[in-house]
Design a protein around this motif. Structure first.
Motif, short mmCIF file in Angstrom:
data_model
loop_
_atom_site.label_atom_id
_atom_site.label_comp_id
_atom_site.label_asym_id
_atom_site.label_seq_id
_atom_site.Cartn_x
_atom_site.Cartn_y
_atom_site.Cartn_z
N LYS A 186 0.81 -1.22 0.00
CA LYS A 186 0.00 0.00 0.00
C LYS A 186 0.85 1.28 0.00
CE LYS A 186 -3.90 -2.22 2.30
NZ LYS A 186 -4.89 -2.18 3.42
N ASP A 338 -7.33 3.34 2.74
CA ASP A 338 -8.07 3.01 1.52
C ASP A 338 -9.52 2.73 1.87
OD1 ASP A 338 -8.04 0.43 2.64
OD2 ASP A 338 -6.37 -0.22 1.39
N LYS A 339 -10.31 2.41 0.87
CA LYS A 339 -11.74 2.20 1.08
C LYS A 339 -12.03 0.89 1.83
CE LYS A 339 -13.29 5.16 -2.68
NZ LYS A 339 -14.04 5.28 -3.96
N ASP A 340 -11.14 -0.07 1.75
CA ASP A 340 -11.30 -1.27 2.57
C ASP A 340 -11.26 -0.91 4.05
OD1 ASP A 340 -11.53 -2.91 0.38
OD2 ASP A 340 -9.42 -3.51 0.37
N ASN A 343 -14.55 0.66 5.00
CA ASN A 343 -15.59 -0.36 5.20
C ASN A 343 -15.44 -1.06 6.54
OD1 ASN A 343 -16.82 0.17 2.73
ND2 ASN A 343 -15.55 -1.31 1.62
N ALA A 344 -14.21 -1.33 6.94
CA ALA A 344 -13.97 -1.96 8.24
C ALA A 344 -14.42 -1.04 9.38
CB ALA A 344 -12.50 -2.33 8.39
N CYS A 375 -11.95 8.38 1.50
CA CYS A 375 -11.22 7.72 2.59
C CYS A 375 -11.24 8.50 3.91
CB CYS A 375 -9.77 7.49 2.17
SG CYS A 375 -9.58 6.34 0.79
#
Length: 507
Positions: A186, A338-340, A343-344, A375
Motif C-alpha cells: 500500500k 483506503d476504502k477497505d 468499510n472496516a 477515505c
C-alpha cells in the motif's frame, strides 16, 4: 509534486534493488494511490521468483564480506545514512504523508524516528558487549560474544512505511547482518524513496552490493521470505492474522521471528488524574494517524466519579477536530489508507451499535469538496462494555470506546482482558496507583506509561508487546540481540585438561 522529483520517483519505478542496482520486477506492478486525493502517484514493479532468487544470492554473498567489517566502521555507514535522511527529511516526510495519509507533522516525525535510530545505532556499534564469567576449572576463562545472523527479512506495514524498517535495518547493519525489505504494497513508493537515499551512501562508501535490499510485492513475496531457509530471522509488522501465518511458516524451519502485531490499547483515567493532561493524551492517542497506529488508544477506562465530566471535555474536544488534507498543517485528522479500511470502520460502528453501544460522538464518512478519495471518516466515541466482542477486536480506525470502573484492580483487569498486549497507560497523580499499575499485578502490556498516552514511543526503549501482539522487541535497549547469535567461549590457558563438574576420565 516537487518532493516526488526530489526523491527520484517517476510514473513507473523499478521495484527491486540490491542496494545501488535496480531491477524492474518481472511479476507485474503495484499502483500507489494517495488516500489524500485519490490520485495515482506512481507504479512500482513486483518481484517474481527469479528476482527474489537473485536478490537472496547477492545478499548471501554480501554477508560473507559485511560481517568482517569492524562494527564501528559499519556504524559510520549508518551515521552517513542518518545525515542523508536529515537532508531529505522534508521531502520524505511529505511523501509519507501523501502516500499513507498521516499528517505532515507525523510524516516528518516518522523520518525523525529514522534519524534517531541511526544515531542510536552509531553508538551501539561500539557497544555490542558480551559477558565474561569465572570458570570452575583452574586456568580457564569463559566469556560470550555476539555474531551476526546473516540475512534479516523485514516485512513492514503501511501505517509506518519507513520508520519501522529503519528500526530493524539500522540495528541489523551495525550488528553485521544484511537486510531484505518487503514493504507494504500500500506504500511502495516510500520504500523506493528510502532506497534512493541510502544508495548514494552505499555507493560512496563502496558497501558490498546486497547489504540493503528491497523487494516489492504482495503476500506471495512475504511468503517467500518466511519460508526461505537462507533467511534466519524474519521481522514482521502487521496484523495478528498475518503474524500467525509468518510465525507458523518460520517455525516449521526452526527460524527466528520478531513479531510486532496488533494492539488494543487502553488508558485508565483515575479520579486522581490531571484531567487536562488526560484529555491531551487521550485525544492524540485516539485520533493521531486517523487511528491507524498499533499504539492508538482504543479504550478509555474512566473512574465513575470523573466519568461524566471527562466525557463532556472529550466530546467538546472532538467537536474542534479539523478533518482534511494532511499536508495542510491546520488539519488534525487525515484519511484512512483506503476504502477497505473505511468499510472496516463502518462495520465496527454497526457491530458496536448492535451490541448495545451508545455513540456520544457519531461517526460516518466525510464527503464533499476536498474529500473525493472517499477515505475520510469522522473520529467517533462510543460508550461500551469491556465484554463487547467489537471492543475485544482491533479496528484500524478512529473509534474510541468509553467504560466506567470503580476500583483500580477492576480497571486493570478490564484493561488486561483483551487478546492484545502492546501499549497501556494510566493517568493519575496518586503514587500508589502508578506503582500498582507498573507492578507485576498491573498492566500486562509490553509498554506501560504513567501520565502520558499509549502512543508515541521513543527509540531509546525496546518497543513491542505481549500476547497476540507477538512478543517482539525492536528499536532501543538490548533489542539488538535479536539480530545476533550468542556464542559461549571457554579458553584453557593451563597445562592440564580438567573436566567440568569434577568428572575423572583417566587413561
Amino acid at each position: 509534486m516537487k518532493f516526488l522529483e526530489e526523491l527520484g520517483l517517476k510514473a513507473v519505478n523499478p521495484g527491486v534493488s540490491t542496494g545501488t542496482k535496480w531491477m524492474q520486477g518481472n511479476a507485474g506492478s503495484i499502483t500507489s494511490w494517495s488516500p489524500v486525493d485519490g490520485r495515482q502517484i506512481g507504479q512500482v514493479g513486483i518481484a517474481g521468483e527469479q528476482d527474489y532468487a537473485q536478490v537472496i544470492e547477492v545478499a548471501t554473498k554480501a554477508f560473507e564480506q559485511w560481517r568482517t567489517v569492524p562494527a564501528p566502521r559499519r556504524g559510520e555507514i549508518v551515521r552517513q545514512i542518518g545525515e542523508a535522511l536529515r537532508a531529505r527529511k522534508q521531502a520524505l516526510g511529505s511523501l509519507v504523508s501523501y502516500e499513507m495519509g498521516k499528517s505532515l507533522q507525523e510524516g516528518l516525525g516518522e523520518v525523525q524516528e529514522m534519524i534517531d535510530i541511526c544515531d542510536f545505532a552509531v553508538g551501539l556499534s561500539r557497544q555490542l558487549y558480551g559477558l565474561s564469567m569465572h570458570s570452575e576449572r583452574p586456568s580457564h576463562r569463559m566469556y560470550e560474544q555476539w555474531h551476526p545472523l546473516g540475512i534479516v527479512g523485514i516485512i513492514s506495514a503501511f501505517n509506518f512505511p519507513v520508520a519501522v524498517w529503519s528500526w530493524n535495518a539500522m540495528l541489523a547493519m551495525v550488528c553485521g547482518d544484511v537486510c531484505v525489505w518487503k514493504p507494504s504494497e500500500k506504500t511502495p513508493l516510500s520504500a523506493i524513496a528510502c532506497q534512493h537515499i541510502i544508495a548514494e551512501v552505499l555507493e560512496r562508501n563502496n558497501v558490498p552490493e546486497g547489504v540493503l535490499c528491497v523487494i516489492n510485492g504482495g503476500r506471495e513475496t512475504g511468503e517467500m521470505l518466511a519460508s526461505d531457509q537462507r533467511v534466519p530471522l524474519v521481522s514482521a509488522t502487521g496484523s495478528t492474522r498475518m503474524g500467525k501465518a509468518v510465525a507458523t511458516t518460520v517455525a516449521a524451519r526452526l527460524g527466528r521471528c520478531l513479531l510486532e502485531l496488533g494492539g488494543n490499547n487502553a488508558i485508565i483515567i483515575s479520579r486522581d488524574a490531571d484531567l487536562d493532561m488526560a484529555l491531551i493524551g487521550s485525544l492524540f492517542g485516539a485520533v493521531g494517524t486517523a487511528g491507524q497506529r498499533c499504539t492508538t488508544t482504543r479504550r478509555l477506562i474512566i473512574h465513575e466519579s470523573v466519568y461524566d465530566s471527562f466525557k463532556e471535555k472529550l466530546t467538546k474536544a472532538y467537536g474542534q477536530l479539523r478533518i482534511g488534507n494532511p499536508l495542510d498543517e491546520t488539519n488534525h485528522v487525515g484519511p484512512l489508507i483506503d476504502k477497505d479500511a473505511v468499510n472496516a470502520y463502518l462495520k465496527a460502528i454497526d457491530a458496536c451499535k448492535k451490541e448495545g453501544g451508545n455513540f456520544v460522538v457519531e461517526g460516518g464518512v466525510v464527503s464533499g469538496e476536498g474529500f473525493e478519495s472517499g477515505c475520510y471518516v469522522k473520529p467517533c466515541i462510543a460508550e461500551a462494555r469491556a465484554d463487547f466482542e467489537i471492543v475485544q477486536t482491533e479496528t484500524f480506525a478512529p473509534i474510541l470506546y468509553l467504560m466506567k470502573y470503580n476500583t483500580l484492580e477492576e480497571a486493570i483487569a478490564m484493561q488486561n482482558n483483551v487478546p492484545q498486549g502492546l501499549s497501556s497507560a494510566i493517568m493519575t497523580m496518586n503514587l500508589r496507583e502508578a506503582e500498582l499499575f507498573l507492578s507485576a499485578a498491573g498492566s500486562d502490556c509490553g509498554i506501560a506509561n504513567v501520565n502520558i498516552g499509549t502512543s508515541g514511543a521513543e527509540i531509546g526503549g525496546a518497543f513491542g508487546g505481549e500476547k497476540e501482539t507477538g512478543g517482539g522487541r525492536e528499536s532501543g535497549s538490548d533489542a539488538w540481540k535479536n539480530y545476533m547469535r550468542r556464542q559461549t567461549n571457554t579458553i584453557n590457558y593451563g597445562t592440564q585438561l580438567p573436566l567440568a563438574q569434577g568428572i575423572k576420565f583417566d587413561l
